[in-house]
Design a protein around this motif. Structure first.
Motif, PDB file in Angstrom:
ATOM      1  N   ALA A  17       0.864  -1.179   0.000  1.00 32.63           N
ATOM      2  CA  ALA A  17       0.000   0.000   0.000  1.00 32.63           C
ATOM      3  C   ALA A  17       0.901   1.229   0.000  1.00 32.63           C
ATOM      4  N   CYS A  21      -0.599   7.661  -0.141  1.00 36.14           N
ATOM      5  CA  CYS A  21      -1.974   7.882  -0.606  1.00 36.14           C
ATOM      6  C   CYS A  21      -2.858   6.647  -0.484  1.00 36.14           C
ATOM      7  N   ASP A  22      -2.336   5.528   0.063  1.00 36.63           N
ATOM      8  CA  ASP A  22      -3.161   4.359   0.364  1.00 36.63           C
ATOM      9  C   ASP A  22      -3.536   3.519  -0.867  1.00 36.63           C
ATOM     10  N   ALA A  23      -3.061   3.863  -2.056  1.00 38.21           N
ATOM     11  CA  ALA A  23      -3.354   3.035  -3.239  1.00 38.21           C
ATOM     12  C   ALA A  23      -2.650   1.693  -3.074  1.00 38.21           C
TER      13      ALA A  23
ATOM     14  N   THR B   9      -7.860   1.519  -2.976  1.00 33.74           N
ATOM     15  CA  THR B   9      -7.017   1.773  -1.816  1.00 33.74           C
ATOM     16  C   THR B   9      -7.154   0.625  -0.822  1.00 33.74           C
ATOM     17  N   ARG B 197      -2.946  10.719   3.063  1.00 31.39           N
ATOM     18  CA  ARG B 197      -3.936   9.854   2.402  1.00 31.39           C
ATOM     19  C   ARG B 197      -5.286  10.553   2.302  1.00 31.39           C
ATOM     20  N   TRP B 200      -6.366  12.218  -0.954  1.00 29.84           N
ATOM     21  CA  TRP B 200      -6.903  11.361  -2.014  1.00 29.84           C
ATOM     22  C   TRP B 200      -8.301  10.859  -1.694  1.00 29.84           C
ATOM     23  N   ASP B 201      -8.627  10.711  -0.412  1.00 34.67           N
ATOM     24  CA  ASP B 201      -9.992  10.298  -0.043  1.00 34.67           C
ATOM     25  C   ASP B 201     -10.978  11.343  -0.506  1.00 34.67           C
TER      26      ASP B 201
END
Lengths: 220, 218
Positions: A17, A21-23, B9, B197, B200-201
């Motif tokens: 991950a 940005c959690d992608a 994600t 993060r 992007w959410d």
């Protein structure tokens, strides 16, 4: 994590991950000889370099020797009207010695000497067993986490630029000369920068995976 | 995996990602089993910590500009220089290049950092004109450049340890050096507290809202 790896958890080790940005991505081949970046925020995910582990260990040892040299020799020397004074790296760090400015002395000492030094030692502690095919040290994960937490506070390179600025600032007041320690310190700065670019954080963490055999070829 | 909006994600998959080592765990895991870092799918305390550190950073930046950064004594005549005063002095001495470095590192960058962090934190709650990519780049820039403001503190340290030539010339640090250093440190902590993060959410939910709106419209 020590018990039998369920299909689900073993599946999770193949995922990365993006920390920024959690992608989520799947690591396709375990050779990972190519650099991987997050496609939307371009954060570096995997940056393998050939034989990186050994190079990093050598650079760390060099840094260690140079730092000790840089601490003992005079750093900068100044002359004006027949009077002269030389300062070592420690003198510069401890310049704020009066009253509340004392805190600043400690912070400067930490940022230009102690933290860079600590990061070198932590890196050696983590990487030496991995590179020489031994099981990782018991506290390797903690050590590497600490080293990563300290990274933004290691400011040797900023101090080096500060030297150049000081030089020009007092040019009309007195003459400044660089001592041997200055050149050693400059070498340390360059080595630290190279070392940081060589270190693939993901590979190190993968090699510290509790139930994993060391399989990261590029770390050797 | 076509556009930035269609990325999956960890949270979408019901997983939580470790921000330290990029390992992925089931959502209920609290501590990363690989590196030992605390896990949180989204750090909800992030924004309040960002604002708290930022306020500290700004409030220490004000005295840093009012009080002298260093005092120079040449042949018993003593002058005290603030950050901006010192830069103006340098311009008078024809060192325009160094004056620009000092002004950029100690005035332009800190102020731009305050504005950028505040903007990023605000953009999480409301919509923003900048795309997520641009805001992420802005965040990376702030994180990268923040440390470089320390240069002025180091210059004061070097000068005050070196220029100690009795009556001929001596330089001593001023109180502003402490508050300037604290301002830089607090601003760095503020940037570190930001959970990128969330940038992007935000854009994702905006996209979803637009999609729903379009479906309803058609």
């Amino acid at each position: 994590m020590s018990s039998a790896s369920s299909p689900l958890t073993s599946d999770l080790t193949a995922l990365i991950a993006c920390p920024q940005c959690d992608a989520i991505y799947r690591v396709r081949d375990l050779d990972h000889t190519v650099e991987a970046r997050c496609t939307r925020c371009h954060t570096e995910l995997i940056a393998p370099r050939l034989k990186a582990g050994m190079v990093i260990i050598m650079l760390s040892l060099t840094t260690l020797i140079l730092v000790f040299g840089a601490l003992w020799f005079p750093f900068l020397e100044i002359t004006r009207a027949g009077l002269s004074n030389s300062a070592t790296l420690i003198d510069a760090a401890l310049a704020f010695s009066s009253g509340p400015l004392m805190f600043l002395s400690l912070a400067v000492l930490a940022m230009i000497v102690l933290i860079p030094l600590a990061r070198v030692l932590l890196t050696l502690y983590v990487l030496v067993p991995v590179v020489f095919d031994r099981p990782p040290r018991s506290r390797a994960a903690q050590a590497f986490r600490l080293s990563e937490d300290l990274r933004p506070w290691s400011m040797a390179e900023i101090f080096a630029i500060g030297c150049a600025v000081s030089l020009v600032k007092v040019a009309d007041l007195a003459r400044i000369e660089f001592g041997p320690a200055f050149w050693m310190f400059s070498a340390v700065v360059i080595i630290i920068l190279i070392q940081d670019s060589y270190l693939c954080r993901w590979s190190v963490w993968a090699s510290l995976e509790p139930e994993n055999e060391p399989k990261n070829e590029q770390e050797r | 995996m076509s556009g930035p909006y269609d990325m999956v994600t960890a949270r979408d998959m019901g997983l939580v990602a470790c921000r330290r080592c990029a390992r992925v765990w089931q959502m209920d895991q609290e501590v990363c089993g690989r590196c030992g870092a605390a896990l949180a799918s989204r750090d909800h305390t992030s924004l309040s910590r960002v604002w708290a550190w930022l306020v500290m950073g700004i409030s220490f930046y004000i005295p840093a500009n009012i009080y002298p950064m260093l005092s120079t004594t040449v042949l018993l005549r003593s002058t005290e220089d603030t950050i901006i005063g010192g830069a103006i002095e340098l311009i008078h001495h024809d060192s325009v290049g160094i004056a620009i470095i000092i002004l950029v590192a100690s005035v332009l960058i800190p102020v731009a950092k305050f504005v950028a962090i505040a903007y990023l934190a605000l953009s999480i709650r409301r919509s923003s004109d900048l795309s997520a990519q641009s805001r992420h780049r802005l965040y990376e820039l702030v994180e990268y450049i923040g440390r470089w403001s320390m240069i002025d503190v180091f210059v004061v340290a070097i000068l005050s340890s070196l220029v100690q030539l009795n009556v001929a010339a001596s330089i001593n640090p001023g109180v502003a050096s402490l508050s300037f250093a604290l301002s830089v440190i607090f601003t760095m902590l503020s940037a570190q507290a930001f959970d990128s993060r969330m940038i992007w959410d935000n854009i994702k939910s905006a996209k979803q809202n637009r999609d729903t709106a379009e479906t309803i419209a058609s």
